[in-house]
Design a protein around this motif. Sequence first.
Motif, short mmCIF file in Angstrom:
data_model
loop_
_atom_site.label_atom_id
_atom_site.label_comp_id
_atom_site.label_asym_id
_atom_site.label_seq_id
_atom_site.Cartn_x
_atom_site.Cartn_y
_atom_site.Cartn_z
N ASN A 206 0.83 -1.20 0.00
CA ASN A 206 0.00 0.00 0.00
C ASN A 206 0.87 1.25 0.00
O ASN A 206 1.64 1.49 0.92
CB ASN A 206 -0.93 0.01 1.22
N ARG A 207 0.72 2.06 -1.07
CA ARG A 207 1.52 3.26 -1.21
C ARG A 207 0.90 4.48 -0.51
O ARG A 207 1.43 5.57 -0.58
CB ARG A 207 1.72 3.56 -2.69
N ASN A 208 -0.22 4.26 0.17
CA ASN A 208 -0.81 5.31 1.02
C ASN A 208 -1.14 4.67 2.37
O ASN A 208 -2.29 4.51 2.74
CB ASN A 208 -2.06 5.89 0.37
N PRO A 209 -0.09 4.29 3.11
CA PRO A 209 -0.29 3.43 4.29
C PRO A 209 -0.86 4.19 5.48
O PRO A 209 -0.88 5.42 5.53
CB PRO A 209 1.13 2.94 4.59
N ARG A 210 -1.29 3.40 6.44
CA ARG A 210 -1.84 3.92 7.69
C ARG A 210 -0.76 4.70 8.44
O ARG A 210 0.43 4.39 8.38
CB ARG A 210 -2.33 2.76 8.54
#
Length: 772
Positions: A206-210
């Motif tokens: 995921n390139r927009n991680p938590r």
Amino acid sequence: MKIRTTNFLVLSLLCLAVTGAAVAQEATRADVLTAHADRQRTGWFSRERKLTPVTLARGRFGKLWESPELDGFGKYPARLYASPLYIDGLKIQTKEHNGKTFHVVIAATSTGYVYAINATRSNGVVPGAILWKTQLDAPCILRWDASAMGIVGTPVIDKARKHLYVVSCGETTSFRMYGLDLSTGKVLDGWPVAMDEKALEQPPINRNPRYGDTPAAPWRPGRFSIQRGALNLSPDDRYVFATIGQGRGWVVAIDTQRKTLATAFSSTPLAEDSIGGVWGSTGVSIDARGNIYAVTGASGSQKHAPPLHNWAQSVLKFDPVSASGLTLRGVYTPFNYCRTEAGDVDVGSSGAAILPDVGDKSASEDPLVAVGGKQGNAYLLGQSSFTVPGDERRSCSEDASTDQSLFPPEPQPQFGKRGPLNIFGPYSDTEGMLDRAKNRATPAYFRNASGNEYLFYSGNNKDPEDTEISVAPSVVRLQLSRSAGTHPYMRVDGRAMDFVLKNPGPPVVSSNGGKDAIVWVLDENAPRSAILTGPKSPQPVLYAIDATTLQVIWKTDPGLLQASGKYNSPTIADGNVYVGTDRIVAFGVKQKNVGSDDATRSVDRFTTLAQSNLSSEATAPVRDQSPVVQTVAVTVAAEKQNDELLESKGKAVLQRACVQCHVVDVATRERYTEAGWRRMVGLMVERGAQLSEPETADVTAYLSKYFGKTNVNKAAAVQLEEGLGLTEKEAQAIVSYRQRNGDIKSLEQLKSIPDVSPDKIQAKVEAIAFRD
């Protein structure tokens, strides 16, 4: 121009004969391998020569065949949310069909099945017959539409590798990407690849991680809603892309070579934020350089998700997949997104249509992109519309003129100033959920012969007194203006006021280049809130609309089509229109019955005329001077007709149409490629020969079978096999040789190709051509 008598005879006889070379070219043109016509999602089938407004108005266009009802799952019947795909020439390698070639429609159902369905009568198999079928998973059963939700997104085809990619939602497995063998329907080794949220959240996928220390909500199978968006392939076919919504949105890329999850991007970093779903039915769009465009949705909640790295209610532009994965390169967010997001007035109900470049546009400049949305706006985006992403979206605004889309120069009535173009009203920032939404469809593009460019949007104008009631127009035509020194923009050019659609899917356009454009729309024929199962499930209606007049030329009768999914489109291929409901239904021009007197007369009683050679003048290109020439110059593959009917109908039409001027048996000693005979037909029609389109098709199919030649420099491998009696290995050797060495010039050169039998070539010498 002087034409010898025999030339007319040959032309009469061999009216538009189809050879292997021409069929090979047409097969490439007819293929529909992805949703909405192409990777760019233009919705434009630009090489359709058989379907014209005149043809449809003649009254012989209608249903040709339908498949059996497709398999249900328990109490749930099949529904096709996915649009059909089409392959113009595929060897089916099942035990029953043993390598025979068919024209194939691919169908994928909500109940988790994938089918290859025969599109034309060939090899003794009737149209509509199922060539193979595969069930992938017991489908997810969700709340949507009271339907199973196994396969909802349109699959995508890699024809070169004969692979079909499809996402299935399994009751116990959530989402998985499958690779299937197109020839058999069997699952390929190494597939499926998991696409559930647990897999997507893994670093560094995921390139927009938590962010932050708060633990994520526990994962559970089937947690997020549906995979409605169509799949798409990168230009090199390396990566297959999928999208996920309606809640938290995802763009997912699978590496087809390594058969692994390559990279993903979530529209919001926090799993608990049910926002930003990428759910438009056409999925991501991909431009010629491999850039990826996705449109995200809203939430319908007054409680906004945290703004940090939240890319909901936006158009996202990604660089081509690199070693580091998906990289967000640009973001467009409408000026009023705070209000529309709270009202669930998604911009993400539409996909992005990437418009073809024209003129001297710089190769480094991004293409124009057209988008719709529930608010009923039409957005045109250029390079200047996308901002480089920082930590969050641009600030919300009350000023429409601050919007970064490319809008018309004049003030818009809903703002009293410049701003985005509203085409389905009444304008509202807050009313757009469920039956009040005004657009859920990606637009379709068309450029006419004069170079004028148009976008067609389908949607719903609403009654101001009750915004759940749809009123005209349901189709709007916009003209695209590109003038030197000014920003491009769109302006309303026409509205269809004579009919009302209830919940239309994306429109598509068929045309013969820049002429004969028809807009096709499949309407659910019920509001968005209608359920799709049970005795009251709606029966959709297919519309054909003249792109110039915006008048309905033709539509299906009430009740003709069975219940379908939502937001799917018809597929146009080689003169036929394919629709998915709970089965596949094919429409086209019905053949006119041949009269008994004509059918019983024998061609063999013709007298003989002295043979003459085809003059160089006769092979000059056809002059495009009359509608008759344009109508007759069509291509019809011989295998599309039953052999017995082919011979009787073809001979009968041949005699009736041609014997008045010519004799036959001398002309049939000659063989020509399709292109040569097509040029001659144009000349013949100019000089008064009377052939209707169906008659042209009959005589074409007859003569292509018995008097055709194969152009070895243009024919595809399958056509070389069939036309010259070669093995698959021999045919492929010829294709590979000409790719390395250029055109084959002579018979001796052809015989010298390694792995090709010289004896077979010599035996077929009369059927071989080196040019048209």
